[in-house]
Design a protein around this motif. Structure first.
Motif, PDB file in Angstrom:
ATOM      1  N   VAL A 120       0.880  -1.172   0.000  1.00 27.29           N
ATOM      2  CA  VAL A 120       0.000   0.000   0.000  1.00 27.29           C
ATOM      3  C   VAL A 120       0.915   1.219   0.000  1.00 27.29           C
ATOM      4  O   VAL A 120       1.729   1.382   0.913  1.00 27.29           O
ATOM      5  CB  VAL A 120      -0.921   0.002   1.249  1.00 27.29           C
ATOM      6  N   LEU A 122       1.533   5.171  -0.102  1.00 32.83           N
ATOM      7  CA  LEU A 122       1.166   6.582   0.039  1.00 32.83           C
ATOM      8  C   LEU A 122       2.432   7.448  -0.049  1.00 32.83           C
ATOM      9  O   LEU A 122       2.473   8.449  -0.751  1.00 32.83           O
ATOM     10  CB  LEU A 122       0.503   6.840   1.407  1.00 32.83           C
ATOM     11  N   THR A 123       3.481   7.062   0.697  1.00 33.12           N
ATOM     12  CA  THR A 123       4.662   7.893   0.912  1.00 33.12           C
ATOM     13  C   THR A 123       5.474   8.077  -0.373  1.00 33.12           C
ATOM     14  O   THR A 123       5.566   7.167  -1.194  1.00 33.12           O
ATOM     15  CB  THR A 123       5.537   7.246   2.012  1.00 33.12           C
ATOM     16  N   GLY A 128       5.922  12.539   3.344  1.00 37.34           N
ATOM     17  CA  GLY A 128       5.691  11.435   4.269  1.00 37.34           C
ATOM     18  C   GLY A 128       4.505  11.749   5.165  1.00 37.34           C
ATOM     19  O   GLY A 128       3.362  11.403   4.850  1.00 37.34           O
ATOM     20  N   SER A 129       4.767  12.468   6.255  1.00 39.88           N
ATOM     21  CA  SER A 129       3.689  12.793   7.198  1.00 39.88           C
ATOM     22  C   SER A 129       2.566  13.562   6.509  1.00 39.88           C
ATOM     23  O   SER A 129       1.389  13.359   6.814  1.00 39.88           O
ATOM     24  CB  SER A 129       4.228  13.665   8.337  1.00 39.88           C
ATOM     25  N   TRP A 153       9.868   4.257   0.644  1.00 41.02           N
ATOM     26  CA  TRP A 153       9.599   3.722   1.982  1.00 41.02           C
ATOM     27  C   TRP A 153       8.355   2.854   2.014  1.00 41.02           C
ATOM     28  O   TRP A 153       7.557   2.943   2.945  1.00 41.02           O
ATOM     29  CB  TRP A 153       9.477   4.857   3.012  1.00 41.02           C
ATOM     30  N   THR A 155       6.612  -0.763   2.309  1.00 46.07           N
ATOM     31  CA  THR A 155       6.802  -2.142   2.761  1.00 46.07           C
ATOM     32  C   THR A 155       6.546  -3.113   1.608  1.00 46.07           C
ATOM     33  O   THR A 155       5.569  -2.941   0.862  1.00 46.07           O
ATOM     34  CB  THR A 155       5.819  -2.446   3.918  1.00 46.07           C
ATOM     35  N   SER A 362       3.610   8.666  12.483  1.00 47.39           N
ATOM     36  CA  SER A 362       4.767   8.827  13.377  1.00 47.39           C
ATOM     37  C   SER A 362       4.280   9.231  14.764  1.00 47.39           C
ATOM     38  O   SER A 362       3.137   9.663  14.935  1.00 47.39           O
ATOM     39  CB  SER A 362       5.713   9.895  12.822  1.00 47.39           C
ATOM     40  N   GLU A 364       4.873  11.810  16.405  1.00 44.68           N
ATOM     41  CA  GLU A 364       4.428  13.207  16.431  1.00 44.68           C
ATOM     42  C   GLU A 364       3.019  13.337  15.850  1.00 44.68           C
ATOM     43  O   GLU A 364       2.189  14.091  16.368  1.00 44.68           O
ATOM     44  CB  GLU A 364       5.404  14.091  15.643  1.00 44.68           C
ATOM     45  N   MET A 365       2.731  12.592  14.778  1.00 51.16           N
ATOM     46  CA  MET A 365       1.389  12.654  14.186  1.00 51.16           C
ATOM     47  C   MET A 365       0.346  12.054  15.141  1.00 51.16           C
ATOM     48  O   MET A 365      -0.799  12.496  15.187  1.00 51.16           O
ATOM     49  CB  MET A 365       1.364  11.914  12.832  1.00 51.16           C
TER      50      MET A 365
HETATM   51  C1  FAD Z   1      10.035   0.536   7.721  1.00 51.10           C
HETATM   52  C2  FAD Z   1       9.044   1.462   7.124  1.00 51.10           C
HETATM   53  C3  FAD Z   1       8.002   0.962   6.377  1.00 51.10           C
HETATM   54  C4  FAD Z   1       7.092   1.842   5.773  1.00 51.10           C
HETATM   55  N1  FAD Z   1       6.067   1.331   5.018  1.00 51.10           N
HETATM   56  C5  FAD Z   1       5.244   2.187   4.350  1.00 51.10           C
HETATM   57  C6  FAD Z   1       4.243   1.682   3.461  1.00 51.10           C
HETATM   58  O1  FAD Z   1       4.068   0.476   3.302  1.00 51.10           O
HETATM   59  N2  FAD Z   1       3.483   2.576   2.788  1.00 51.10           N
HETATM   60  C7  FAD Z   1       3.632   3.932   2.920  1.00 51.10           C
HETATM   61  O2  FAD Z   1       2.917   4.682   2.259  1.00 51.10           O
HETATM   62  N3  FAD Z   1       4.570   4.437   3.762  1.00 51.10           N
HETATM   63  C8  FAD Z   1       5.377   3.596   4.478  1.00 51.10           C
HETATM   64  N4  FAD Z   1       6.341   4.096   5.318  1.00 51.10           N
HETATM   65  C9  FAD Z   1       6.533   5.530   5.422  1.00 51.10           C
HETATM   66  C10 FAD Z   1       5.978   6.132   6.705  1.00 51.10           C
HETATM   67  O3  FAD Z   1       4.579   6.195   6.607  1.00 51.10           O
HETATM   68  C11 FAD Z   1       6.636   7.508   6.860  1.00 51.10           C
HETATM   69  O4  FAD Z   1       7.965   7.268   7.292  1.00 51.10           O
HETATM   70  C12 FAD Z   1       5.902   8.385   7.839  1.00 51.10           C
HETATM   71  O5  FAD Z   1       4.670   8.798   7.289  1.00 51.10           O
HETATM   72  C13 FAD Z   1       6.717   9.648   8.185  1.00 51.10           C
HETATM   73  O6  FAD Z   1       7.133  10.306   7.035  1.00 51.10           O
HETATM   74  P1  FAD Z   1       8.674  10.673   6.802  1.00 51.10           P
HETATM   75  O7  FAD Z   1       9.514   9.519   7.228  1.00 51.10           O
HETATM   76  O8  FAD Z   1       8.802  11.159   5.415  1.00 51.10           O
HETATM   77  O9  FAD Z   1       8.963  11.842   7.820  1.00 51.10           O
HETATM   78  P2  FAD Z   1       8.692  13.409   7.575  1.00 51.10           P
HETATM   79  O10 FAD Z   1       7.286  13.634   7.197  1.00 51.10           O
HETATM   80  O11 FAD Z   1       9.755  13.933   6.690  1.00 51.10           O
HETATM   81  O12 FAD Z   1       8.929  13.959   9.041  1.00 51.10           O
HETATM   82  C14 FAD Z   1      10.230  13.974   9.666  1.00 51.10           C
HETATM   83  C15 FAD Z   1      10.034  14.056  11.173  1.00 51.10           C
HETATM   84  O13 FAD Z   1       9.324  15.254  11.486  1.00 51.10           O
HETATM   85  C16 FAD Z   1       8.127  14.951  12.183  1.00 51.10           C
HETATM   86  N5  FAD Z   1       7.072  15.871  11.739  1.00 51.10           N
HETATM   87  C17 FAD Z   1       6.578  16.041  10.492  1.00 51.10           C
HETATM   88  N6  FAD Z   1       5.598  16.947  10.481  1.00 51.10           N
HETATM   89  C18 FAD Z   1       5.454  17.369  11.769  1.00 51.10           C
HETATM   90  C19 FAD Z   1       4.564  18.268  12.431  1.00 51.10           C
HETATM   91  N7  FAD Z   1       3.577  18.900  11.767  1.00 51.10           N
HETATM   92  N8  FAD Z   1       4.693  18.440  13.768  1.00 51.10           N
HETATM   93  C20 FAD Z   1       5.655  17.797  14.466  1.00 51.10           C
HETATM   94  N9  FAD Z   1       6.507  16.910  13.900  1.00 51.10           N
HETATM   95  C21 FAD Z   1       6.394  16.685  12.571  1.00 51.10           C
HETATM   96  C22 FAD Z   1       7.784  13.521  11.805  1.00 51.10           C
HETATM   97  O14 FAD Z   1       6.967  12.889  12.792  1.00 51.10           O
HETATM   98  C23 FAD Z   1       9.181  12.902  11.729  1.00 51.10           C
HETATM   99  O15 FAD Z   1       9.631  12.560  13.019  1.00 51.10           O
HETATM  100  C24 FAD Z   1       7.235   3.232   5.964  1.00 51.10           C
HETATM  101  C25 FAD Z   1       8.273   3.719   6.763  1.00 51.10           C
HETATM  102  C26 FAD Z   1       9.174   2.860   7.348  1.00 51.10           C
HETATM  103  C27 FAD Z   1      10.277   3.417   8.183  1.00 51.10           C
END
Ligand code: FAD
Length: 377
Positions: A120, A122-123, A128-129, A153, A155, A362, A364-365
């Protein structure tokens, strides 16, 4: 109509598979940085990727809480493998429930029999977030939707080729313009990237893919703009609940191994467990684990009953992942140097606990979600 006996039988089979098949092989898969796809025939036989799938589609038709309990059992052995299994199962379930029947029929049987794998997505590399900021485009053409962009990212992308994916249909429209599509990785225009080299947990095959002029047929749009953003997030309370259960699984197994070791290993003439300073550490871990399991059970019960679990699911994930982050190093410490050996899961679980802080919201979210619900009430 499923009974508690059906659920117990399924969970006993899962336990046996985790102990006898998974545990001996996972260290090698991690060393080789790959998903253990060779056991997916057994995964299919037990039904691990079709727990909630309706019986009419070849599923077990068990309640969501059975999948949560399965998640805890499997994650006690390996977080990554569990994520791989669950994500594949989620795609089969989504297709059976949300795709046009003809489209679903092309894929569901192959997925649940271990012949094809699901993701699935999205990212993206740049989003990401903030899911509403995705830039993968879907443009309407004569033969369907032309899709261009990149996902990261995700899975299972090391091996998946049935992918539920989200794209923007109208630049600048944010959440409103996002639509959901089924992507077939065996078609022209799908380009798989090499799996990511990470700090650990390669058993979930995380990576990315690009779409370059990929054409999705009209009936492969799973949710239209206006509905997809909400649909993508609809399953998030369930996901948060099973990630919390998986965190409990990792801590529970670490606690079991350390407790056993504390009776066998002696220091200063007595078993480690005779030292108050040593055993209090385990008492703390056991107490936090019991509290987190109660939250997981409450969230799973609400979801089984079709009720709102937004707050408790977010709280369960927040606290269970924090518990795993804190307790796993302490339980590893209780093992002395022995805990560093590859045959124990501590090293893999430490990274699993870190990953749990990002997937499906995450930390934070989660705090954002919890404060929003608290301010409303
Ligand atoms: C092992 C693994 C498997 C994954 N599998 C999938 C998958 O199958 N499908 C999929 O779609 N995604 C997947 N992801 C992605 C995951 O959903 C994202 O890592 C997550 O949404 C966070 O996005 P980012 O890592 O880009 O962090 P960013 O959005 O870049 O954020 C960086 C940091 O800042 C914090 N942050 C961001 N915005 C704010 C805010 N407004 N206030 C405070 N803090 C904030 C975040 O919490 C994070 O700690 C996976 C990730 C990992 C590590």
């Amino acid at each position: 109509m499923t009974t508690e006996t059906d659920i117990q039988t399924f969970l006993q089979r899962t336990e046996r598979f985790a102990r006898e098949v998974l545990a001996p092989q996972v260290p090698a898969w991690e060393r080789e940085r790959r998903i253990g796809r060779e056991v997916f025939e057994q995964v299919a036989d037990i039904g691990l990727t079709r727990v909630e799938l309706p019986v009419a589609w070849g599923g077990l038709g068990l309640p969501f809480s059975a999948k949560v309990r399965m998640s805890e059992i499997l994650a006690a052995v390996d977080f990554g493998f569990t994520m791989s299994v669950i994500n594949t199962g989620n795609v089969a379930n989504k297709l059976a429930r949300e795709a046009a029947p003809d489209v679903a029929r092309r894929y569901v049987a192959d997925i649940i029999h271990g012949r094809r794998f699901g993701s699935v997505a999205l990212t993206e590399p740049g989003a990401g977030s903030d899911f509403s900021a995705i830039t993968t485009t879907a443009t309407r053409g004569a033969d369907g939707w032309r899709i261009d962009g990149a996902k990261a990212w995700i899975t299972n992308t090391a091996i998946s080729d049935v992918i539920v994916m989200y794209a923007q249909t109208e630049a600048g429209s944010g959440a409103r313009g996002i639509a959901g599509f089924l992507i077939d990785g065996q078609r022209k225009g799908f380009i798989r990237e090499p799996a990511f080299a990470m700090a650990g947990q390669h058993t979930l095959g995380t990576g990315g893919f690009r779409l370059d002029g990929y054409i999705a047929r009209d009936d492969e749009m799973l949710q239209p703009p206006g509905k997809a953003f909400k649909a993508a997030l609809a399953s998030i309370n369930g996901a948060r609940t099973y990630i919390a259960a998986m965190s409990c699984g990792m801590v529970g197994e670490a606690l079991r191994i350390a407790s056993d070791y504390g009776e066998r290993r002696h220091s200063f003439g007595v078993p480690l467990a005779e030292h108050q300073g040593w055993r209090w550490r385990l008492a703390e871990a056991g107490s936090e684990l019991a509290a987190c399991r109660m939250m997981v059970n409450q969230a799973a019960g609400l979801l089984d009953a079709g009720q709102d679990a937004m707050l408790i699911a977010a709280q369960a994930k927040l606290l269970a992942t924090r518990m795993a982050d804190r307790q796993l190093p302490l339980l590893m410490q209780a093992m002395g140097a022995e805990g560093l050996r590859e045959e124990y899961p501590f090293g893999r679980h430490l990274i699993g606990a870190r990953l749990a802080n990002f997937v499906d919201g995450s930390t934070e979210m989660l705090l954002e979600r919890i404060s929003a619900v608290m301010r409303r009430s």
